[in-house]
Design a protein around this motif. Sequence first.
Motif, mmCIF file in Angstrom:
data_model
loop_
_atom_site.group_PDB
_atom_site.id
_atom_site.type_symbol
_atom_site.label_atom_id
_atom_site.label_comp_id
_atom_site.label_asym_id
_atom_site.label_seq_id
_atom_site.Cartn_x
_atom_site.Cartn_y
_atom_site.Cartn_z
ATOM 1 N N GLY A 19 -19.164 -23.762 -0.493
ATOM 2 C CA GLY A 19 -17.615 -23.247 -0.530
ATOM 3 C C GLY A 19 -17.615 -21.834 -0.489
ATOM 4 N N ARG A 20 -18.263 -20.610 -0.168
ATOM 5 C CA ARG A 20 -17.849 -19.426 -0.665
ATOM 6 C C ARG A 20 -19.272 -18.557 0.298
ATOM 7 N N THR A 121 -14.436 -22.331 9.327
ATOM 8 C CA THR A 121 -14.100 -23.170 8.437
ATOM 9 C C THR A 121 -13.841 -24.524 8.543
ATOM 10 N N ASP A 123 -11.153 -25.708 9.248
ATOM 11 C CA ASP A 123 -10.167 -26.299 8.538
ATOM 12 C C ASP A 123 -9.246 -26.442 10.131
ATOM 13 N N ARG A 155 -5.677 -22.297 0.593
ATOM 14 C CA ARG A 155 -7.033 -23.041 1.388
ATOM 15 C C ARG A 155 -8.163 -21.791 1.256
ATOM 16 N N TYR A 156 -8.043 -20.969 1.434
ATOM 17 C CA TYR A 156 -8.805 -19.949 1.102
ATOM 18 C C TYR A 156 -8.615 -18.376 0.714
ATOM 19 N N LYS A 198 -13.174 -21.006 -0.498
ATOM 20 C CA LYS A 198 -12.886 -21.766 -0.857
ATOM 21 C C LYS A 198 -11.325 -21.766 -2.460
ATOM 22 N N TRP A 222 -5.378 -14.534 1.788
ATOM 23 C CA TRP A 222 -5.171 -16.104 1.868
ATOM 24 C C TRP A 222 -4.932 -16.403 3.465
#
Length: 229
Positions: A19-20, A121, A123, A155-156, A198, A222
């Motif tokens: 997640g990072r 991502t 996404d 989202r991020y 994230k 973001w």
Amino acid sequence: MINNDLDITRYRKRLAEVGRVQIPGFLQADAAERLADCLRREVPWSTAERGLPDSPAFTPEVARQRMPEAYRRAAQGFHFVYDRYLLVDALKEGRDPHLLLHVVLPFFNSEPYLQFIRELTGDPELKAVGAQATRYLPGQFLRVHDDGHHDEARRYAYVLNLSRRWEVDWGGLLHFVDEDGGHLDAFLPRFNSLSLFKVPAKHFVGTVAPFALEPRLAITGWWHSQPPA
């Protein structure tokens, strides 16, 4: 503007796993250097403190007067003091049209860049990018929070680091925290790296040391699944 030689395969895998991720050499070298110069020499900074309107950037004398109270408030819970330049607001208001920094927001919201971040991502719903310039001077900080915001479809979160020759004991690292308040990880603000994580995720920016020889400079914001209102 993005480094043409960037291979995102392993960074995409790391981001999906934990997640990072931090991606070094994110921008083309000349673009990173020019943006760093703009942040260092040209941006008309304001100082942001939680619960107060932005003010002209603190002079050393104002900082000596204001920071003890800021530290007292920080001891009671979430708080922050750092310098910023809000790109979205400045663009809407037509402020500082000469500033090179204003090329960043249109580029971040161009279709090629949006396609890039969707690929990175995984996404496909990412539709917009917000941005502000940030500067942390000695004594400035951002306490633990998670970046959650119901109205902005975040989202991020990202930090495009533009401080040259940052040393680890100068503070200013991006720290990640687990649900029990334990320390998970930290990213040094390496020049021309993109730190990405994230949302939501508990994190903080460590206090910049009084002996730091450079300001901690970055473009932050973001990646959204819909344009912010």
